[in-house]
Design an enzyme around this catalytic site. Structure first.
Site, PDB file in Angstrom:
ATOM      1  N   GLY A   1       0.817  -1.208   0.000  1.00  0.00           N
ATOM      2  CA  GLY A   1       0.000   0.000   0.000  1.00  0.00           C
ATOM      3  C   GLY A   1       0.851   1.258   0.000  1.00  0.00           C
ATOM      4  O   GLY A   1       0.634   2.175   0.799  1.00  0.00           O
ATOM      5  N   ALA A   2       1.822   1.307  -0.922  1.00  0.00           N
ATOM      6  CA  ALA A   2       2.865   2.327  -0.839  1.00  0.00           C
ATOM      7  C   ALA A   2       2.702   3.488  -1.806  1.00  0.00           C
ATOM      8  O   ALA A   2       3.627   4.280  -1.975  1.00  0.00           O
ATOM      9  CB  ALA A   2       4.234   1.678  -1.057  1.00  0.00           C
ATOM     10  N   SER A   3       1.560   3.621  -2.442  1.00  0.00           N
ATOM     11  CA  SER A   3       1.413   4.668  -3.448  1.00  0.00           C
ATOM     12  C   SER A   3       0.984   6.010  -2.873  1.00  0.00           C
ATOM     13  O   SER A   3       1.026   7.027  -3.557  1.00  0.00           O
ATOM     14  CB  SER A   3       0.414   4.224  -4.525  1.00  0.00           C
ATOM     15  OG  SER A   3      -0.850   3.960  -3.952  1.00  0.00           O
TER      16      SER A   3
ATOM     17  N   TYR B   1     -12.186  -1.883  12.128  1.00  0.00           N
ATOM     18  CA  TYR B   1     -10.810  -1.390  12.026  1.00  0.00           C
ATOM     19  C   TYR B   1     -10.050  -1.589  13.340  1.00  0.00           C
ATOM     20  O   TYR B   1      -8.900  -2.053  13.348  1.00  0.00           O
ATOM     21  CB  TYR B   1     -10.847   0.095  11.651  1.00  0.00           C
ATOM     22  CG  TYR B   1      -9.515   0.706  11.341  1.00  0.00           C
ATOM     23  CD1 TYR B   1      -8.883   0.478  10.116  1.00  0.00           C
ATOM     24  CD2 TYR B   1      -8.888   1.555  12.243  1.00  0.00           C
ATOM     25  CE1 TYR B   1      -7.662   1.057   9.812  1.00  0.00           C
ATOM     26  CE2 TYR B   1      -7.671   2.150  11.951  1.00  0.00           C
ATOM     27  CZ  TYR B   1      -7.065   1.904  10.736  1.00  0.00           C
ATOM     28  OH  TYR B   1      -5.851   2.491  10.449  1.00  0.00           O
TER      29      TYR B   1
ATOM     30  N   ALA C   1     -10.671  -3.770  15.715  1.00  0.00           N
ATOM     31  CA  ALA C   1     -10.451  -5.200  15.931  1.00  0.00           C
ATOM     32  C   ALA C   1      -9.287  -5.705  15.092  1.00  0.00           C
ATOM     33  O   ALA C   1      -8.428  -6.471  15.568  1.00  0.00           O
ATOM     34  CB  ALA C   1     -11.715  -5.978  15.592  1.00  0.00           C
TER      35      ALA C   1
ATOM     36  N   LYS D   1      -6.748  -3.940  13.858  1.00  0.00           N
ATOM     37  CA  LYS D   1      -5.488  -3.360  14.295  1.00  0.00           C
ATOM     38  C   LYS D   1      -5.036  -3.916  15.645  1.00  0.00           C
ATOM     39  O   LYS D   1      -3.834  -4.049  15.898  1.00  0.00           O
ATOM     40  CB  LYS D   1      -5.610  -1.833  14.347  1.00  0.00           C
ATOM     41  CG  LYS D   1      -5.771  -1.188  12.968  1.00  0.00           C
ATOM     42  CD  LYS D   1      -4.601  -1.542  12.042  1.00  0.00           C
ATOM     43  CE  LYS D   1      -4.629  -0.760  10.753  1.00  0.00           C
ATOM     44  NZ  LYS D   1      -3.489  -1.067   9.867  1.00  0.00           N
TER      45      LYS D   1
ATOM     46  N   ILE E   1      -2.900  11.031  11.484  1.00  0.00           N
ATOM     47  CA  ILE E   1      -1.874  11.489  10.556  1.00  0.00           C
ATOM     48  C   ILE E   1      -2.564  12.141   9.360  1.00  0.00           C
ATOM     49  O   ILE E   1      -3.612  11.683   8.909  1.00  0.00           O
ATOM     50  CB  ILE E   1      -0.993  10.315  10.081  1.00  0.00           C
ATOM     51  CG1 ILE E   1      -0.480   9.503  11.287  1.00  0.00           C
ATOM     52  CG2 ILE E   1       0.164  10.820   9.230  1.00  0.00           C
ATOM     53  CD1 ILE E   1       0.391  10.262  12.251  1.00  0.00           C
TER      54      ILE E   1
END
Length: 247
Positions: A13-15, A156, A158, A160, A189
């Site tokens: 997921g680096a874009s 989300y 759960a 994480k 962020i």
């Protein structure tokens, strides 16, 4: 400082967002980087171009981390190109936010598939490589939501929280072969994922009084990927959250 010279790093997921900042930081430190993306290649190729322009090596490779066959193909492609994998960052994630009573099973499952099962599939695949190398750094991106919960994010939170438990277990399993596994828990962020949130209400709970920047999370990830700086750290979760969660 080329502290990661000749090392190979894969970031899922680096874009964009934290993933983008992470591949830029790792490349700046000397690593050859893989910019993984799930569907559209446009943003990923733009990141690759930016890295190459700065004199580093990078490649974009598509893979849906929730699909075991695609994860295996991603690992195989990296090994074919560079012959090793030293750093793996499990960053890919999605949200499907709504209150529990309104949450559809498919919204629950989609978040679990990417945010938790994806971490399992990627870690299992790359562990085989790192165990043979007797060295490796795995960094899993969790969230403060996995530590403290967050209304509207049962799925989300759960997922994480699961990443944190997963990190501790795998760290114990891989430690004897020199592979470390740690987690980073970002707070709020400035990314696409937090765009549109009610900032004034959120900032009340952040002692530093601001959102974080993707580069600040990337800095922690780069530290955990570096040897010898973080060679004696494994199984830990590091909050990058402006003091939002203090344990």
């Amino acid at each position: 400082m080329n502290v990661l010279q000749d090392q190979v790093a894969v970031v899922t997921g680096a874009s964009r967002g934290i993933g983008r900042a992470t591949v830029l930081a790792l490349a700046a430190a000397g690593a050859k980087v893989v910019v993984n993306y799930a569907s559209s290649s446009t943003a990923a190729e733009a990141v690759v171009s930016e890295i190459v322009t700065q004199g580093a090596e990078a490649v974009a490779i598509q893979a849906d981390v929730a699909q075991s066959a695609q994860v295996d193909a991603l690992v195989a492609a990296v090994m074919e190109k560079w012959g090793r994998i030293d750093i793996w960052v499990n960053n890919a994630g999605v949200t499907r936010d709504t209150l529990l009573l309104r949450m559809k099973p498919e919204d629950w499952q989609a978040v679990i598939d990417i945010n938790l099962t994806g971490v399992f599939l990627c870690t299992r695949a790359v562990s085989k490589i790192m165990l043979k190398q007797r060295a490796g750094r795995i960094v899993n991106i969790t969230s403060v939501a996995g530590l403290m919960g967050n209304p509207g994010q049962a799925n989300y939170s759960a997922a994480k929280a699961g990443v944190i438990g997963f990190t501790k277990t795998v760290a114990k399993e891989l430690a004897s072969r020199g592979v470390t596994v740690n987690a980073v828990a970002p707070g709020f962020i400035e990314t696409d994922m937090t765009h549109g949130l009610q900032a004034e209400e959120i900032l009340k709970f952040i002692p530093l009084g601001r959102y974080g920047h993707p580069e600040e999370v990337a800095g922690m990830i780069q530290f955990l990927a570096s040897d010898p700086a973080a060679a004696y750290i494994t199984g830990q979760t590091f909050n990058v959250d402006g003091g939002m969660v203090m344990q």
